[in-house]
Design an enzyme around this catalytic site. Structure first.
Site, PDB file in Angstrom:
ATOM      1  N   HIS A  99       0.833  -1.210   0.000  1.00  0.00           N
ATOM      2  CA  HIS A  99       0.000   0.000   0.000  1.00  0.00           C
ATOM      3  C   HIS A  99       0.868   1.262   0.000  1.00  0.00           C
ATOM      4  CE1 HIS A  99      -3.445   2.604   1.008  1.00  0.00           C
ATOM      5  NE2 HIS A  99      -2.597   3.222   1.831  1.00  0.00           N
ATOM      6  N   GLU A 100       1.902   1.258   0.830  1.00  0.00           N
ATOM      7  CA  GLU A 100       2.788   2.427   0.878  1.00  0.00           C
ATOM      8  C   GLU A 100       3.575   2.579  -0.419  1.00  0.00           C
ATOM      9  OE1 GLU A 100       2.150   4.459   3.069  1.00  0.00           O
ATOM     10  OE2 GLU A 100       0.967   3.094   4.292  1.00  0.00           O
ATOM     11  N   HIS A 103       1.564   4.551  -2.758  1.00  0.00           N
ATOM     12  CA  HIS A 103       1.700   6.004  -2.606  1.00  0.00           C
ATOM     13  C   HIS A 103       2.956   6.518  -3.303  1.00  0.00           C
ATOM     14  CE1 HIS A 103      -1.719   6.754  -0.116  1.00  0.00           C
ATOM     15  NE2 HIS A 103      -1.311   5.989   0.880  1.00  0.00           N
TER      16      HIS A 103
END
Length: 229
Positions: A99-100, A103
């Site tokens: 998920h990071e 980003h």
């Protein structure tokens, strides 16, 4: 004054309940899948570094103190993972790390909602600290000017929360595609990754909803939305 207003609790009760449920859900879901070993045997750090390399992104992956403190900092281009994600070799750790990375990929590709959120971050942080003081003082003193200023600043906070929602949902979609397309998880592990990311997304939905409903309450009680002073 509004802390003892029945309308305040009537309007906010569903949003508060959703926030509590979402917080409980994400902690429980992560705890569950943080006990499930990932078949690749890679830690969260190793997963993040591999995904970043495959996307042509070269940024450091650091350990950051605190539970579920994972985040990507676009100001210094650093991906930071909590200890249990950084070292964890579990489905939960892989989901959060991916998920990071999502980003970081948003930043690398110039994803506009992320860029807009970055612009809003500091003003929204200031507004979050000051708006409630102006609102409380304005309602207690009957100072309509203070109320208006407080609402204007709180609107900036809500805007930040609303913009954050698509940013987080998009990062989760990117994360799922990354780990599936690169073969880092098995078909059986897909459900765990999806469950962790979906539970995390609900916390942002709850935050945005709470902010919007709270803003509506302030507008009603100030008379700016047809309510009473």
């Amino acid at each position: 004054m509004f802390f003892f207003d029945p309308l305040y609790f009537i309007m906010l009760a569903p949003a508060i309940a959703l926030t509590l449920w979402a917080t409980f859900k994400v902690k429980r879901t992560f705890a569950r899948y943080n006990r499930v070993p990932v078949s690749s045997g890679r830690s969260g750090r190793e997963t993040a570094e591999l995904l970043l390399r495959r996307q042509g992104i070269h940024i450091p992956v650091e350990q950051h103190p605190g539970a579920l403190s994972d985040h990507y900092d676009p100001r210094v281009r650093v991906l930071r993972l909590s200890p249990e994600v950084y070292s964890g070799r579990t489905v939960g750790a892989v989901a959060v790390a991916a998920h990071e990375v999502g980003h970081a990929l948003q930043h690398h590709s110039g994803y506009q909602p992320l860029m807009f959120r970055q612009v809003l971050a500091r003003p929204a942080s200031f507004a979050s600290s000051v708006s409630w003081i102006l609102l409380l003082g304005g309602f207690l003193l009957g100072a309509f000017g203070l109320i208006q200023l407080g609402i204007a600043l709180f609107s900036l906070v809500v805007l930040f929360q609303v913009v954050t929602l698509p940013v987080e949902l998009n990062a989760s979609r990117r994360a799922k595609a990354l780990v599936w397309n690169t073969g880092l998880i098995t078909p059986d592990e897909r459900r765990g990754v999806s469950s962790v990311l979906s539970a995390a997304a609900m916390t942002y939905v709850a935050a945005a909803l709470t902010g919007v409903v709270t803003l509506l309450y302030y507008l009603l009680r100030s008379g700016l939305l047809g309510g009473d002073d």
